[in-house]
Structures are given as structure tokens and as C-alpha cells.
Design an enzyme around this catalytic site. Structure first.
Site, PDB file in Angstrom:
ATOM      1  N   TYR B 437       0.993  -1.157  -0.161  1.00 36.75           N
ATOM      2  CA  TYR B 437      -0.045   0.005  -0.082  1.00 36.75           C
ATOM      3  C   TYR B 437       0.914   1.232   0.102  1.00 36.75           C
ATOM      4  O   TYR B 437       2.124   1.119   0.090  1.00 36.75           O
ATOM      5  CB  TYR B 437      -0.906   0.024   1.172  1.00 36.75           C
ATOM      6  CG  TYR B 437      -0.901  -0.172   2.506  1.00 36.75           C
ATOM      7  CD1 TYR B 437       0.424   0.102   2.935  1.00 36.75           C
ATOM      8  CD2 TYR B 437      -1.744  -0.150   3.425  1.00 36.75           C
ATOM      9  CE1 TYR B 437       0.364   0.230   4.551  1.00 36.75           C
ATOM     10  CE2 TYR B 437      -1.802  -0.476   4.757  1.00 36.75           C
ATOM     11  CZ  TYR B 437      -0.591  -0.196   5.209  1.00 36.75           C
ATOM     12  OH  TYR B 437      -0.214  -0.340   6.678  1.00 36.75           O
ATOM     13  N   GLU B 438       0.170   2.433  -0.284  1.00 37.58           N
ATOM     14  CA  GLU B 438       0.695   3.827  -0.211  1.00 37.58           C
ATOM     15  C   GLU B 438       2.019   3.642  -1.507  1.00 37.58           C
ATOM     16  O   GLU B 438       2.805   4.235  -1.423  1.00 37.58           O
ATOM     17  CB  GLU B 438       1.534   4.180   1.150  1.00 37.58           C
ATOM     18  CG  GLU B 438       1.658   5.378   1.299  1.00 37.58           C
ATOM     19  CD  GLU B 438       0.397   6.447   1.170  1.00 37.58           C
ATOM     20  OE1 GLU B 438       0.282   7.047   0.309  1.00 37.58           O
ATOM     21  OE2 GLU B 438      -0.536   6.167   2.044  1.00 37.58           O
ATOM     22  N   GLY B 439       1.436   2.989  -2.512  1.00 38.53           N
ATOM     23  CA  GLY B 439       2.436   2.919  -3.595  1.00 38.53           C
ATOM     24  C   GLY B 439       3.080   1.369  -3.496  1.00 38.53           C
ATOM     25  O   GLY B 439       3.882   1.501  -2.517  1.00 38.53           O
ATOM     26  N   GLN B 444       7.644   2.549  -5.782  1.00 38.70           N
ATOM     27  CA  GLN B 444       8.380   3.484  -5.163  1.00 38.70           C
ATOM     28  C   GLN B 444       9.761   3.501  -6.033  1.00 38.70           C
ATOM     29  O   GLN B 444      10.651   4.550  -6.026  1.00 38.70           O
ATOM     30  CB  GLN B 444       9.075   2.963  -3.599  1.00 38.70           C
ATOM     31  CG  GLN B 444       7.519   2.698  -2.666  1.00 38.70           C
ATOM     32  CD  GLN B 444       6.913   4.002  -2.566  1.00 38.70           C
ATOM     33  OE1 GLN B 444       7.601   5.017  -2.443  1.00 38.70           O
ATOM     34  NE2 GLN B 444       5.702   3.964  -2.663  1.00 38.70           N
TER      35      GLN B 444
END
Lengths: 595, 595
Positions: B437-439, B444
Site C-alpha cells: 500500500y501507499e504505492g 517506489q
């Protein structure tokens, strides 16, 4: 999740790389290609249509213990019955007890399918095969007469009862006792944990093979004996008779393989019979250890294949973002993620590790088959040594690969990989056990270094490397020149490294444990490289011969290239790390790991 | 499982490596050492005594959806209340809205503790902090007046509603619509998935920040706007008023973080207000992306610490086998497994990765603090660039480390690691989400290469490497000569490698995705090596100065040596792999991945 057995891949490995019909000939087994392919096709149907649909539900339901009885998940019973009725259970069993005596090289393909379809389901039958082996090789005539036939057919199931709470890796610590009764039987008392299928509702009887100590036994591992302890004692008619004093005390709550009952088993003066000689229990277990560890390796392979299939299907369907080189599907809202290089990196890592491990499994199965079935004693001996060397690598590498490839499956699905409905996270949870049981992967690495390399002064390893070098030398296909050179350099490096390691371990016993895991991983990656080169060479030959199946063979060359360029570099890390020495591991005081 | 915050380690990083009080001075914040240590000690008590005991039960119970309401696991409500009442929620909030405005460098330590104690519990409050940030920077005066105070105090919670079934990584695909009402408000309609804390019973109101499209919005990411959609619309008195048309449709069934409610949220013409400019939603989200990704990195770190603690405790207690160099505890039945080199390898891998990542987190927190709080605009700009470069590394490396260290925790426990009661497997399941999650970590890596390295022609990266090289040059302690040389060679290699990568990516955009993950991992391991060298240098200085705490400092030097000899070699694999090029990824036809 769907599971489609990779038949084309298996045929490539069996027929084109390892010439399985010639192999069968050497074993005195007259299997022809048509029969083998027929078995695998039927096996694929059974795995894909009967077993795979049970897997998710088995995970959700798990097993239940009710008044001492274990209920397996819905559908397991029916599928198991079909498994027995269709003769799948008897595949590798000895002919004289109703088995089909198929070679491991063929059986391994079917077993991989079962494991890819449902590891939990496969666990019940896998341990029976181990019990058959132990009993066949070490049991008395009476025990064989009473128990072996129904174990071979799968009507009865077997278990292995080794671990106790205080004795896992270190079996010297085990406490279960066996009191001789004077009538040739013994009363077994003690508690065993982590017993797969210790209790279940699939078979009418369960035959436990139990490690225990006789009253006068020496301490340590030289005082352990093996006993057969049936749930129901076999009657003169060969039917389940008196209920024995062995009960399931609890089911473990586990990360995965929830469809497989993992039991605490209590033996309260249960009647048992000695298998093999007194105090030779560990030796008896050892004779089937190779097979058991090979099977666990296949579990990793099966799950890897399943995760690759899941990842690939999703990557071809899921639309997200545009290719870095411009839209490839401009008519759709976004491009399928398989166009992205990093997604391809993950898929190709899955693919090349999985296929590489399948080749290594076949190489090992070949040795296992010849160890027992080759015509000449010296062939059997040589094959046994080869198998002994390869087994710890297979067990550890294939299960590490299973976990990595399953984790890549999760990653390929993004957030959906974390959601149970998609099946990827289950593969990761299920496969995690394979790195732990049947000897943790750390124990495999110690076994490799200590018993298989130091044990013979590196002779077997040297022989293997020489043979692989000779094969590389025969590689003539022009597109493979670069790869062949790289593989041959690696093989030479492996030879040097093992000489270094041998020296270091002889000087300092701590080096054994300091280098072990990295040495095993290094060996595994280099072995796979040699096998990938062989596969690519075969593919080039087929292309040169004008095979109509050129997409398949081109893909093999491309996959081999990926393995060489992107996976083999891992050997660098393991090589340098293991040269780091024991000192940096041993110098820190136990009390100073944390403050 | 117990959790004991690693206070001594945190103090070493904060005070001895990063001089946090001087850092506070630069931020105009007059925190002294006593206050900081006091906060951390109290935080450690809260995490260890209030939060940690909820973690296992939260996993077993999970969350339940009953008639549209979510019940969090027993005890979460009371602990959350205590969290708010003790002021922990307001730690980083802006002063003018009742927050304490503590720097990230201090707050990160407390947040790491919370995450180590229970990731599920922490998730509820973590997203509120993100919502505060977005609203504080982009919200209208009216929205701030109505919502910010209670979000800062933690009385109300915030969520981030980005993902839709067809739009995860690729937000360009999102479909949720916003219809202007003419009164300054909008009606929001659509469905969002994976919404952490979308519904819960911890707070009296929930404030959703929702990405949606205005009717006339351009397609793609330039047509996305951010809206505040409260569960209860704030009354003139600042209390929860009318119930809004936003409901939880379902809870996801997940691999882990089962104590955290992950919701499908349905917006049925729910009333919302624009945050920031129309069509600038993504830009608004981006301003808090750094913080959110940093927080996820800390999740990996927190879990790594917990797994290391668990692994170490077990390794010191569990008796199994004798040391390879002869018995170390002859009076006991076997030696504690911490005597075995391979067990030490696992523990030291856990330890040095965890502590290394904590140093990297502090380095990054320093930049984040200065980005917003440094006195001069040029300082803020420089710090912002540094933070932007480090964030993708922190997010991906720390979460990969969290998973690896948790998996080592499982491995250290052998079969027991697979059993739920021991807690290790939960850490592995919980931490797996942080890589997604969060990319995802792949995203990243693309962000690092594309926006942070290619984006400025490698300038920031070059600057960082030069500074690290200068620090290595200052290293004077004799015992570190070998390590300093190795680190400096790596830094030069990193510089060359990034120049190569820049060239390759400019020639072929596919190279961006082909090198990204390996380049990030390479960068991460080299960064940690530089930080470990710095730590060892500080430790040598303390020893030379005759510190009474010499066991602690000696252990630092030993751990640094282990990192250099046994972990840093991983950089070799990533370096060679990324040089393997895009060709071997892109050449295989999509249809030929499997046959």
C-alpha cells in the site's frame, strides 16, 4: 484459483532433457512415452478439476476437533476417496503390495500437480508414502502383511511421529517411552506435536510411525527406536480391530495449510511394534529422509507454479498505466500490466525459478530412482551419493523459491494480493511451512556442508561440477556463447569456493554453520544456471532442426538468458557473504545482542 | 507477545548520531534532552503496556460489520480513548489547532513503537495525521475551523479514499464523481476500496478525504479533485450533525492487519467540500505523500524490531543441539540455540537491518522536519529535495526489511514459528501489506529513478553521495579502516552506477522499469553501510573517550562489521542484475510466458 498442470513444460523436462523412457529402461520399467503422457494428462485433470477447487475452502474452513475426532474440510473426503479409487495413491508403491512402482521422475510430476492444486490435501497422502517406504524397507514380515497393502492402496494412512515440544531439530532430546510387553509388542507413552494427519476422517485406519526410547536405551540419538502404532490394531482378517490408546489432544492453529490437520498426539500406553532393529530408529528414519525431503521440495515447486500461473493471468488482464515506451493498447483505458518491465521482471523471476527448480527436481528424481532401481550395485551406490548431495539443496532451494515466487504473486496483484479471495496470499501462507518442516532450511544447509561435502572431502560435489563443466563444454549453439562462458566461470568458481570452504571448516568448526546457508544458496543458483543452459541448448537444437514448436523453444532461450542476466547474479552476494567468515558472527556476546 | 521499545537504541540514534536537540533548535523548537527522553519513556510504556497486549487478540477477533457499523476488536476502543486523552494523537499536529508540533525525528520513534506493538491499532490514527496535513495545507478556513481541531486531538478520525476497483496504481482511471450544488458543496458518488478505518467505532466522527472528478474535469490525473466528506456533517457548534450518505459496504478479508478495518466505502450523493483547487487533487495528495510513505516505512521498521525481539528471546531460551565447537551449557540438556552460527547469522541480520533502517529513518525525518521548519527558504528547499530522494528508498527498503526480518523471526522459531500462538507468523502477515500500500515497492522504485534521479539529472543523488563520501573521509578510528575503505568503494560504485543508469534510461525508457527495483535495493544497502560506518565511528569515539557503557559501543562496532561482511555483499547481486539490461525483460512475447 484455477490450476492448470504445466504439461508442456513437464514433457520438455521428462522427454527432451532427461529422456525418461530411456531412464525407465535402465530401471527395468517398460513405460513408453504414450503411457507416461497419459498418466500425466489424467493426473492434470484430477489435480485441476477435483483437488484445486477444494483449496480455498479448505483454508477458510480448516479442520475441527470434535470429541477426539478430526473433521477435514468439506469435499476432502470425497476427493480422497476418488484419489484412492483411481489408483493415484498406489503410484509409487511396491508392486508386490499392489503398488504401480512408477519411477519418481514421473511420479514427481504428478505430485507437483497435487501440491500446486492444494498443499493441504496433498499432505495427507504424502506422509503415507513415507510410511510405506519405512515399513517396506524395515518392517517385519508380519507387519508388512498386516499393514502394507492398505497403506499402499491409500485405504489406510500413515504418519510420522518425531517431534516433541522439547525435541525438534534435536531428536536426541526425545522422551517418548516404549515398554516391552513380552509378546513382541510394546506400550508406547508420550506426547508428540506437529503430527500432520495424526487424526482425520479420510481413512478407516491410521498407522503411526513413532520414535521412542526403550527402557535400557543409551541416551542421545543412538537410543531411539521406531515403532508402528496403529489407531486400530489390525485383525487376523486384515481389518481395523481394537481401538488403540492413541488420541489427538489438540489441533495446532497455524499460519497456513489449514486444511491439513496438524495434531498433538498423545500415546497412553498404546500398543506398538518395533520397526527395524532396537535403537536403530534414526537410521530407519534416515532411509526415507531423502524421499521425504524431496517431497517437501516438490511442495515448494508446486506452489511456485501455482503462484506463477496466478500472477501471469492477472498481469495479462489487469489494466493499469501506460507502457514507458508509449501505449500498447491505445483502444483500452490503460495497458495490461504485463507490458511494464518491472512486472515482467517479477513474472520472469517466477517463471525461471520455477522451471529451473523443475529441472533440478528431475535431476534429483533420476538419482533417487537409480539409487534403488539401477541394475548394477555400483550404479546404485553412485546414484545414492548423487541423491544425498542434491537432496538438501532441493529441499531448501525449492521451498525458498516457493516462498519467493508466492510472494511475487502477491506483489503482482498489488493490494488485491493481500485479499484472501484472490488466492495469492494463501499460497504464501501455505508455502511458508515448507521452509520449516522436515528439517528447517538451515538444517538442510548444515547437512549439505557437514555430511555431504565435508563428509567425503568434497568428492561427490567435485564429480558433479566436473560433469556439469563437461556438459557446458558440449554446448555449441552460437546464441548461447555468452551464457555458456558465464556458466562455466561460475562452475569453476563453485569448485574453488568449495575447496576454500572445506579448508575453512576443517580449521574452525564454527565456519560450518557460518557458511552453510550461503553456500547452499550459491550452489543452488549455479546448479540452476547449468540446467538452464542445458535447456537452452536443447531448445536451440530443436530450432535448428526446424521444429514447428518454435515459439516454445525461443521462449526457452529467452528465459535462460533472463536467468543468466538477472537471477544468477545473486550468486555474487552469497559468495562474498560466506567469505565474510565466522568471526563476525561469533564475536558478539550473547548478552549484547540487545540493550 | 511482549514489546519493549528499544529506548537505548533510539537515544543513540537521536542524541549521539543526529544530535536531536540541536536539530530542534534549528526548527525553533526548544525541546531539551530530558523532555525528549521523557516523552519516549512514556511512549514506550503506552506501546508496551496498553497497545501490545491487544495485538494477538485483534488478529484473532478481527473486525465485524454489523448493520453498517464496524466493531473493532475488544480493547481497541479503550486504548484509543487513552491514546487521545493522553495527548498522543496530537503529537505532530499544528500548534494553532491544539497540536504539540513535535518534530518528526522524535515522533517517528514513538510511531515506530506503536507499529511494533500493533500495526492494526496504529493504522487508525496514522491516517488521521495524513488527513490533518492535507487539510492544514490545502483546506479552506471554514473547513479548518470545523474539522481540524478534532482531527488533531484524535477525537475524530480521518481517512484517505483513493483506490477504486479499476484504479489502484493508476489514479487516472478513477471514476468517482462530484456534482457541484451551487452552495459551495458537492455531491460525491462512487465506490472506493481498501479504505483503512473507513468505518469504525473508535471515534464519534470520520472525515473522509476523497478523490473524485468534477463534471467538466479533463480526463486523466489532471482532472482529479480532492473533497472532504464527513460521516457526520459538522454543526455550527462544531459537533457531529447530519448523517451523510457515505456507508461501509463490506470489510475486506485479508492476510493480516485483521484488527484494522479495511472497508469498501460507498458514496451515494454524499455531501462534500472541495479541498484545494479544482482539478488539483493529485497535487494536494502529493504534499502529504512523503509523510504517508515515511509512515509506512516506519511500519516496516516497527515490525522488524518486534520480530527481532521475539527471535532473540527465543534463541536465548530454546535448547537444541550442541555447539559445533563443543557444549557451551554442559549442565543443560542442550545448548541455547543462540550459540549456533547460523542462528546468529539470522539474529544479526535482523539486528543490523533493523538498526540500520532506524538510522535511515532518522536521516529522513531530519530532512522532513527541515523541509517545513528550517529558518531559511533555501534550507527548506534543499531539505525538501533530500527528503524527496530518500522517501521512496525508506518506504521500499524498510518495508522489505520488515518482511524479511519477520520471516527470519518465523525461521528462528522453527515449526513453532508457524503456530499462531507464538506471534511470529502474525508479524509476517501484518507486515506484508506494507510492501503493497501507499504505492507498491515497485512504484517506489520507479519514483526514485524517474522523478528523483532522472528528474534532476542525478544532482540530488550526487550531492548525497558526496556528503557520505566526505563523512567516510573523516572516519579516523583504526578498527574501522577496512570497513571505511569498503564503504568508500561502494559509494564510488554507486556514483558510477547512477551515471550508467541515467545514460541507459535516456536511451531507452524501458530501462527505467528494468533497473528500478535493483537500483533502489542497491542504493538502500549502500546507504545503510554508510550509516553503519557512522554509528561505528561514533561508538569508537565513545570507547576512546572511556565511556562506561562500553558493552553497548563494542556491540555497535561488531554489528557494523557484520553488516559490512555479510549484508553489504547483497549490493553485488543488485548491481550485476540491473546491468543485465531491459532486453532480457522485454523480448519475450506476452503470449509466450507459458504454454
Amino acid at each position: 484459483m484455477n490450476y492448470n498442470a504445466p504439461l508442456r513444460e513437464m514433457c520438455f523436462v521428462l522427454h527432451e532433457l532427461f529422456d525418461v523412457t530411456a531412464h525407465c529402461d535402465r530401471l527395468g520399467n517398460e513405460l513408453d512415452r504414450e503411457t507416461i503422457d497419459g498418466i500425466l494428462e489424467q493426473g492434470a485433470r484430477f489435480a485441476g478439476q477435483v483437488v484445486a477447487p477444494l483449496n480455498r475452502q479448505g483454508d477458510e474452513q480448516g479442520c475441527r476437533l470434535e470429541k477426539g475426532s478430526v473433521r477435514t474440510p468439506d469435499g476432502f473426503r470425497q476427493a480422497y476417496q476418488q484419489y484412492v479409487e483411481n489408483g493415484w495413491a498406489a503410484m509409487t508403491g511396491p508392486l508386490e503390495y499392489g503398488g504401480q512402482g512408477l519411477p519418481q521422475m514421473v511420479a514427481a510430476c504428478f505430485h507437483e500437480m497435487l501440491m500446486g492444486a492444494s498443499l493441504s490435501f496433498r499432505i495427507y497422502s504424502g506422509l503415507t508414502e513415507g510410511a510405506v517406504l519405512a515399513l517396506y524397507r524395515h518392517g517385519s514380515a508380519a507387519l508388512k502383511r498386516d499393514y502394507l497393502g492398505k497403506l499402499v492402496s491409500g485405504q489406510w494412512a500413515g504418519t510420522m511421529c518425531l517431534t516433541e515440544p522439547q525435541a525438534g531439530t534435536d531428536l536426541a532430546l526425545l522422551r517418548t517411552r516404549a515398554e516391552p510387553q513380552g509378546d513382541g509388542s510394546y506400550l508406547i507413552s508420550g506426547s508428540k506435536i506437529f503430527i500432520s494427519g495424526g487424526e482425520q476422517d479420510l481413512t478407516e485406519n491410521i498407522v503411526h510411525l513413532v520414535l521412542a526410547r526403550l527402557p535400557d536405551a543409551p541416551t542421545g540419538v543412538r537410543g531411539i527406536s521406531l515403532f508402528l502404532v496403529p489407531k486400530f490394531i489390525c485383525t487376523a482378517e486384515g481389518e481395523p480391530g481394537l481401538r488403540n490408546a492413541v488420541t489427538c489432544g489438540a489441533l495446532e492453529h497455524k499460519m497456513g495449510i489449514k486444511g491439513a490437520a496438524t495434531c498433538v498426539m498423545n500415546f497412553d500406553a498404546a500398543q506398538g511394534w518395533l520397526v527395524g532393529e532396537a535403537n536403530q530408529g534414526l537410521a530407519c528414519m534416515f532411509t526415507m529422509m531423502n524421499d521425504a525431503r524431496f517431497q517437501v521440495g516438490l511442495q515448494g515447486l508446486g506452489i511456485a507454479e501455482a503462484a506463477f500461473q496466478g500472477g501471469l493471468a492477472y498481469a495479462r488482464e489487469r489494466l493499469q498505466s501506460r507502457s514507458l515506451a508509449g501505449p500498447v493498447a491505445p483502444e483500452r483505458s490503460a495497458d495490461p500490466i504485463i507490458c511494464h518491465p518491472d512486472v515482467r521482471r517479477m513474472l520472469l523471476t517466477q517463471k525461471t525459478l520455477t522451471e529451473g527448480c523443475r529441472m533440478l527436481a528431475a535431476l534429483t528424481a533420476q538419482a533417487l530412482d537409480l539409487e534403488h532401481g539401477a541394475a548394477l550395485p555400483e550404479e546404485r551406490l553412485a546414484a545414492g551419493r548423487r541423491a544425498a548431495l542434491l537432496i538438501p539443496i532441493v529441499k531448501a532451494l525449492l521451498t525458498d523459491v516457493g516462498q519467493e515466487v508466492a510472494s511475487l504473486g502477491v506483489q503482482l496483484y498489488g493490494g488485491h494480493g493481500y485479499i484472501r479471495e484472490w488466492g495469492m496470499e494463501q499460497l504464501m501462507r501455505d508455502s511458508r511451512i515448507t521452509q520449516l518442516y522436515e528439517g528447517t532450511n538451515g538444517i538442510q544447509a548444515l547437512d549439505l556442508i557437514r555430511r555431504k561435502v565435508l563428509g567425503d572431502g568434497g568428492e561427490q560435489l567435485h564429480l558433479l561440477i566436473e560433469q556439469l563443466l563437461a556438459q557446458v563444454g558440449e554446448c555449441r549453439s552460437e546464441p548461447l556463447t555468452g551464457m555458456a562462458k558465464a556458466v562455466s566461470q561460475r562452475l569453476l568458481e563453485w569448485r574453488n569456493l568449495s575447496a576454500e570452504v572445506l579448508d575453512a571448516c576443517r580449521c574452525d568448526p564454527q565456519e560450518i554453520g557460518a557458511v552453510s546457508v550461503d553456500f547452499l544458496a550459491y550452489s543452488g543458483y549455479v546448479l540452476l544456471a547449468a540446467l538452464w543452459l542445458r535447456a537452452a541448448e536443447r531448445a536451440c537444437a530443436a530450432l535448428a532442426a526446424g521444429s514447428p514448436d518454435c515459439a516454445f523453444y525461443q521462449a526457452k532461450v529467452q528465459a535462460a538468458t533472463f536467468y543468466w542476466r538477472r537471477i544468477l547474479p545473486r550468486a555474487n552476494a552469497h559468495c562474498e557473504a560466506l567469505r565474510g567468515g565466522a568471526q563476525c558472527l561469533m564475536s558478539l556476546d550473547e548478552a549484547h545482542f540487545a540493550f
